[in-house]
Design a protein around this motif. Structure first.
Motif, PDB file in Angstrom:
ATOM      1  N   ILE A 247      48.803  39.736  47.455  1.00  0.00           N
ATOM      2  CA  ILE A 247      48.133  39.213  46.261  1.00  0.00           C
ATOM      3  C   ILE A 247      48.449  37.731  46.115  1.00  0.00           C
ATOM      4  CG2 ILE A 247      47.953  39.354  43.752  1.00  0.00           C
ATOM      5  CD1 ILE A 247      48.957  42.347  44.159  1.00  0.00           C
TER       6      ILE A 247
ATOM      7  N   HIS B  21      43.470  35.934  40.543  1.00  0.00           N
ATOM      8  CA  HIS B  21      44.222  36.568  41.615  1.00  0.00           C
ATOM      9  C   HIS B  21      43.265  37.320  42.534  1.00  0.00           C
ATOM     10  CE1 HIS B  21      48.265  35.796  40.013  1.00  0.00           C
ATOM     11  NE2 HIS B  21      47.694  35.910  38.830  1.00  0.00           N
TER      12      HIS B  21
ATOM     13  N   LEU C 196      43.278  40.504  45.518  1.00  0.00           N
ATOM     14  CA  LEU C 196      44.029  41.624  46.085  1.00  0.00           C
ATOM     15  C   LEU C 196      43.589  41.919  47.517  1.00  0.00           C
ATOM     16  CD1 LEU C 196      45.785  44.264  45.964  1.00  0.00           C
ATOM     17  CD2 LEU C 196      43.742  45.388  45.024  1.00  0.00           C
TER      18      LEU C 196
ATOM     19  N   CYS D 221      40.789  42.022  39.606  1.00  0.00           N
ATOM     20  CA  CYS D 221      42.224  41.865  39.331  1.00  0.00           C
ATOM     21  C   CYS D 221      42.473  41.733  37.832  1.00  0.00           C
ATOM     22  CB  CYS D 221      42.779  40.667  40.093  1.00  0.00           C
ATOM     23  SG  CYS D 221      43.068  41.005  41.842  1.00  0.00           S
TER      24      CYS D 221
ATOM     25  N   ILE E 148      46.103  43.059  37.656  1.00  0.00           N
ATOM     26  CA  ILE E 148      46.793  42.794  38.920  1.00  0.00           C
ATOM     27  C   ILE E 148      47.136  41.311  39.021  1.00  0.00           C
ATOM     28  CG2 ILE E 148      46.497  42.701  41.432  1.00  0.00           C
ATOM     29  CD1 ILE E 148      44.679  45.195  41.143  1.00  0.00           C
ATOM     30  N   ASP E 149      48.407  41.013  39.213  1.00  0.00           N
ATOM     31  CA  ASP E 149      48.829  39.638  39.455  1.00  0.00           C
ATOM     32  C   ASP E 149      49.932  39.621  40.511  1.00  0.00           C
ATOM     33  OD1 ASP E 149      51.234  40.332  38.286  1.00  0.00           O
ATOM     34  OD2 ASP E 149      50.704  39.471  36.340  1.00  0.00           O
TER      35      ASP E 149
END
Length: 224
Positions: free
Chosen positions: A85, A93, A95, A146, A151-152
């Motif tokens: 990531i 971000h 993925l 993300c 998500i980070d």
DNA sequence: ACCACGATCGTCT
DNA sequence: GACGATCGTGGTA
């Protein structure tokens, strides 16, 4: 060539062996699989509907081009099965799924996902604010998905094959519906003009008629 | 230390 | 279709 999500049972964690091959073979194989994100509000499940392969040190589109091994790309040099990531443009971000053996940097960028249930969609909308007017606004694009899935970089290196991971992959299925819904297109990757002769390689894969796909090729896409 | 730029997205014309 | 946001990264010195 027919591609199907897997020979695995739906809902089961994809095994480590799933990630052993090249990014180019993993990219189409990841379509239809289920991405699971555990949040404090509960799990969010979604189907992968668009991917891009970034394979090997010879690919001028890859962060690992030329064997560039840095703090950022280090995870790509590890064994397949981890999440790579990174931050792009200072605010989004992206993925990736790392594949292949150690010291062979390959990864598959996840470009679009589709929520599996209304519950999943509701949580994703919550994280996206009021923006999502159309499906592709919600999670059609690497930065958008993300955001939708929280998500980070704190998830960089997460083991996708581990049952205790906050980010993991389960065996899934192609979209149900008319035959076209599971038809796969191969097309050039997005925004990598700098990759010279690699810019036109048809290494992006997506379900032809899926509304969550970020960019649909009208001319350059070919059946996979 | 400095600096150009990006595997993007949302807004504006 | 064009443009700005925003900052980590990698190349250069």
């Amino acid at each position: 060539m027919k591609s199907m999500p897997s020979n695995f049972s739906a809902g089961e964690l994809l095994p480590l062996s799933f990630y052993a091959g090249s990014a180019l073979e993993a990219a189409p194989r990841l379509l239809g699989q289920t991405l699971v994100r555990e949040t404090e509000e509960g799990a969010i499940r979604c189907r992968i509907v668009e991917t891009e392969s970034y394979g090997g040190i010879e690919d001028k589109g890859s962060h690992a081009y030329g064997g560039r091994r840095t703090a950022r790309t280090e995870i790509m040099f590890g064994e397949g099965g981890a999440a790579y990531i990174y931050l792009i443009y200072g605010m989004y971000h992206c993925l990736n799924v790392v594949t292949g053996p150690r010291d062979d940097p390959q990864a598959v960028l996840i470009r679009a996902v589709e929520p599996l249930t209304q519950h999943d969609e509701a949580l994703m909308r919550l994280h996206r604010g009021s923006r999502a007017r159309r499906p592709a606004d919600l999670s059609g694009g690497p930065g958008k998905l993300c955001r939708a899935l929280l998500i980070d970089k704190s998830l960089n290196g997460a083991l996708l094959h581990s049952s205790t991971s906050p980010l993991r992959l389960e065996a899934g299925a192609p979209p149900a519906g008319p035959a076209g819904d599971s038809a796969i297109i191969a097309a050039p990757r997005i925004n990598i003009a700098y990759a010279a002769e690699y810019a036109d390689m048809p290494w992006r894969f997506y379900y032809r008629d899926n509304p969550y796909v970020s960019v649909v090729d009208k001319e350059r896409g070919i059946p996979y």
